[in-house]
Design a protein around this motif. Structure first.
Motif, mmCIF file in Angstrom:
data_model
loop_
_atom_site.group_PDB
_atom_site.id
_atom_site.type_symbol
_atom_site.label_atom_id
_atom_site.label_comp_id
_atom_site.label_asym_id
_atom_site.label_seq_id
_atom_site.Cartn_x
_atom_site.Cartn_y
_atom_site.Cartn_z
ATOM 1 N N LEU A 417 55.816 67.279 22.067
ATOM 2 C CA LEU A 417 57.270 67.229 22.200
ATOM 3 C C LEU A 417 57.918 68.131 21.175
ATOM 4 O O LEU A 417 57.479 68.216 20.022
ATOM 5 N N TRP A 419 61.975 70.549 20.477
ATOM 6 C CA TRP A 419 63.350 70.802 20.881
ATOM 7 C C TRP A 419 63.752 72.176 20.373
ATOM 8 O O TRP A 419 63.045 72.792 19.561
ATOM 9 N N THR A 497 62.758 67.991 24.280
ATOM 10 C CA THR A 497 63.403 66.697 24.065
ATOM 11 C C THR A 497 64.830 66.923 23.608
ATOM 12 O O THR A 497 65.224 68.044 23.249
ATOM 13 N N TRP A 529 62.454 60.553 22.408
ATOM 14 C CA TRP A 529 61.996 60.005 21.130
ATOM 15 C C TRP A 529 62.572 58.602 20.939
ATOM 16 O O TRP A 529 63.635 58.285 21.470
ATOM 17 N N GLU A 532 66.015 56.211 15.987
ATOM 18 C CA GLU A 532 65.720 55.963 14.580
ATOM 19 C C GLU A 532 66.793 55.108 13.938
ATOM 20 O O GLU A 532 66.492 54.119 13.272
ATOM 21 N N ASN A 580 67.768 60.330 17.096
ATOM 22 C CA ASN A 580 66.304 60.351 17.134
ATOM 23 C C ASN A 580 65.847 61.562 16.332
ATOM 24 O O ASN A 580 66.609 62.085 15.519
ATOM 25 N N LYS A 581 64.584 62.020 16.531
ATOM 26 C CA LYS A 581 64.092 63.172 15.768
ATOM 27 C C LYS A 581 64.960 64.406 15.956
ATOM 28 O O LYS A 581 65.067 65.258 15.060
#
Length: 735
Positions: A417, A419, A497, A529, A532, A580-581
């Motif tokens: 994954l 981006w 992602t 993802w 978080e 998320n990430k």
């Protein structure tokens, strides 16, 4: 000392007679005329006188004439000297043993004889001054004396004369001591006397009483593991104390790096054997020695040796071949057990359940591992383990398999994954023998280093780092590994992602004057993802300023969460955005509107103390705080009324009880009295509802409480007590 004297003087005389013819008057006189005992080297003379005679002659024991000094061929040691015609003197100078015998003086037919004996002095020739006897046995003290004439022997013990009895027998050559005891130790004196000469000499003999050595502890057979140490113990007693020595297989042991010997004063000895090896196995003997006896005790050391494995044979095979390894033990006592391990896992005897291609079997005392249809994954070490209680030994047998490449799926992903703008490494691990060459392909073209891609290639792995700058950089990347045995391809999907979408909804579950309880629903799309965290933002009113920003963990989504620090009676809007990430997604829109509760007076406290007081004149009131109405409690007010009076106008008020306490003690109460208590809490909004409780104090110590007595009864009681006191006073005065 006597012998020295005998060399120079004559000691003893015995009567000797001249020999005459029968019926004839003696005509020869000898001076001296008796038998002589002379010491060796002594000088002596005997005179033969013949009255009226002329030149008498002397003859030696062999019948030869002894010549005078005037005759040719005389003997300078033995000769005749004549002072006149009637006398002849026979001289001996430094007399010798060969001079002994009978000498004859002859004149005509008349003769006279004298016997000369050469004495031997007393000599304790074979008489040691230190001797020993053995306790419990018959012993003999040697006194070997020579002399001539033969001596008479007597004995003394510690200066006291010994008489022959059951304990002592005086025998030729010494003294026999029967059934020796320890009291027989001491000084024995052997006294020699020559009756004929009166010569006396003696010799002191120091006699010790010994005990035969015996073992108090004998070594015991034992065993030891090679490389370790072992010990044998031995202890012996006796008189004198025995000397202990050790032997190995009949040879004396001397201390060195291998052996150390520790001796103790009690007759014990410890033999330490260091770093035991197989050659140290055998018989060890403890010998206890005294001057009278040696005793021996043996034990055996059995050495257990750590197993040893013969040389390992490493092999190289092709795929689909059959290969086997044989493990042989070359040393080990006791015989060890054998096993094969692979990557630390023990392989069972027989066909392996996890891989039927592999079988462990025995070949006499050897253990064999066989592999059919060899594959590349079989490369590596196969460990033979030989183990016994003496130790453990391992040896690796290496198998090298030449095979075409295969992808190590445990280290090579299928999907990665990423981006936009995020550098992403993709690792491809390929195993083969010989080592493979590797490259990457994307969109049917070979990948090289560029602005978007970076290659790093090692022996068995290749890493492709991609920096996606456009959506076209995502897709299928192909890892290619090949050698002269074959080729393999593996596709890794680089998947794009995104940041998550906004939370699906925010639900208001509850409000107070200063807090709100919310539930934030998870976004519809997580972006590939896990969430978080999320940011929750509060604004005052619909268009007012931001008043709070709170970050929550992604795991708290879709659970009730309470947020404090708000103002009562106020409208707020709340929204949230999650990350998320990749980053934060958009906030929820529109925001959710809610209002906090209005401020109010506090709720009535909850009284928790019991209604009955343990004290007659006090009561401890305890309570718990309830809802403060949105603002802090400033103080408490307590009102209490005597229920026996029933007049509320007599109520007493305590209005300044600190808000920091939750109990208060009322004092100066009346015993056995019922009171009504009312407790209120105050805040900025004023007084809250009162909490009430009816309590009763305990009785006084006199049973019925004096507070319930009327005045007349009180007076009577006081007067009665006064009379009792006066009576006691006069009674004490009379005594």
């Amino acid at each position: 000392m006597y012998s020295r004297c005998l060399k120079s003087i004559l000691l003893t005389f015995v009567v000797g007679a001249a020999v005459f013819q029968p019926g004839v008057e003696a005509a020869i006189d000898l001076y001296p005329s008796v038998e002589q005992y002379l010491a060796v080297d002594a000088s002596f003379s005997v005179t033969c006188e013949v009255p009226g005679g002329n030149n008498p002659k002397w003859y030696d024991p062999s019948g030869r004439e002894v010549l005078s000094l005037s005759q040719p061929g005389f003997d300078i040691r033995r000769y005749v000297e004549r002072s006149d015609a009637e006398m002849a003197t026979l001289w001996f100078e430094q007399i010798m043993d060969s001079d002994k015998g009978t000498y004859t003086c002859e004149f005509g037919s008349d003769t006279a004889t004298i016997k000369i004996d050469v004495i031997e002095p007393i000599d304790f020739r074979n008489t040691p001054t230190k001797q020993h006897l053995i306790r419990g046995e018959d012993g003999f003290i040697v006194c070997d004396v020579t002399s001539y004439p033969l001596p008479l022997l007597t004995w003394k013990f510690n200066n006291f004369r010994i008489n022959e009895d059951q304990h002592y027998d005086m025998e030729e050559g010494g003294l026999k001591v029967n059934s020796v005891t320890m009291s027989d130790k001491g000084t024995y004196t052997c006294v020699a006397r020559i009756k004929e000469t009166g010569d006396v000499d003696q010799k002191d003999i120091e006699v010790e009483v010994y005990e035969l050595p015996v073992f108090q502890q004998t070594p015991e057979s034992t065993s030891a593991v090679e490389g370790r140490s072992s010990q044998f113990f031995c202890k012996a007693s006796g008189i004198p104390a025995p000397t202990i020595m050790w032997q190995f297989n009949g040879a004396a042991i001397t201390p060195n790096e291998k052996y150390s010997i520790a001796m103790a004063g009690n007759g014990s000895s410890v033999l330490n054997i260091n770093n035991v090896q197989s050659v140290d196995g055998g018989d060890y003997n403890c010998r206890a020695s005294t001057p009278i006896a040696n005793i021996n005790a043996s034990a055996t050391l059995l050495v257990y040796t750590v197993p040893e494995i013969g040389a390992a044979e490493n092999k190289t095979a092709n795929e689909d071949d059959e290969v086997s390894f044989k493990c042989t033990v070359t040393k080990g006592n006791p015989p060890p057990t054998l096993s094969w391990t692979r990557n630390g896992q023990i392989m069972k005897f027989g066909v392996q359940p996890s891989d039927p291609r592999i079988e462990v079997s025995s070949d006499d005392d050897d253990l064999v591992i066989s592999i059919d249809d060899v594959r590349g994954g079989d490369i590596g070490a196969y460990t033979c383990v030989a183990e016994s209680f003496a130790g453990r030994t391992t040896k690796d047998f290496f198998l090298n398999v030449e095979h075409s490449p295969y992808i190590d799926s445990a280290k090579t992903p299928s999907v990665v994954l990423s981006w936009l703008g995020h550098p992403t490494p993709m690792k491809c691990v390929a195993k083969s023998n010989p080592a493979p060459t590797m490259h990457w392909e994307f969109a049917s073209e070979r990948v090289n280093n560029s602005r978007v891609t970076t290659l790093e290639v090692n022996t068995y792995e290749s890493t492709l780092a991609v920096m996606p700058s456009a959506k076209t950089n995502f897709g299928d990347y192909k890892c290619v590994a090949e050698n002269d045995r074959g080729k393999i391809e593996h596709t890794i999907i680089l998947e794009e992602t995104y940041a998550p979408t906004a939370p699906d909804q925010i639900h208001v579950r509850d409000t107070t004057q200063t807090s709100v309880t919310l539930e934030v629903e998870e976004p519809d799309s997580l972006g590939g993802w896990p969430i978080e965290r999320c940011k929750v933002v509060f604004n005052e009113g619909t268009n007012g300023p931001q008043v709070r920003e709170v970050f929550i963990d992604g795991t708290k989504l879709e659970t009730d969460m309470t947020f404090d620090g708000l103002n009562g009676g106020t409208e707020y809007t709340v929204t949230a955005a999650c990350s998320n990430k990749v980053g934060y997604g958009p906030p929820l829109s529109p925001s959710v509107l809610f209002a906090t509760d209005d401020y109010s007076a506090p709720d009535a406290p909850s009284i928790v103390s019991k209604a009955n007081s343990m004290s007659a004149d006090s009561y401890v009131l305890m309570w718990e705080i309830q809802d403060d109405g949105g603002s802090p409690i400033s103080h408490y007010e307590l009102t209490y009324t005597d229920n026996t009076i029933g007049d509320t106008s007599t109520a007493k008020i305590i209005g300044d009880i600190s808000s920091a306490v939750t109990q208060y003690t009322l004092k100066d109460l009346k015993p056995s009295t019922s009171y009504k208590l009312e407790l209120k809490a105050y805040n900025q909004q004023g007084a809250g509802d009162a909490a009430t409780i009816d309590i009763t104090t305990a009785k006084g110590s006199g049973g019925e409480d004096p507070g319930y007595l009327n005045t007349a009864e009180s007076t009577k009681s006081a007067f009665a007590l006064l009379l009792i006191c006066i009576a006691l006073f006069f009674q004490l005065s009379m005594t």
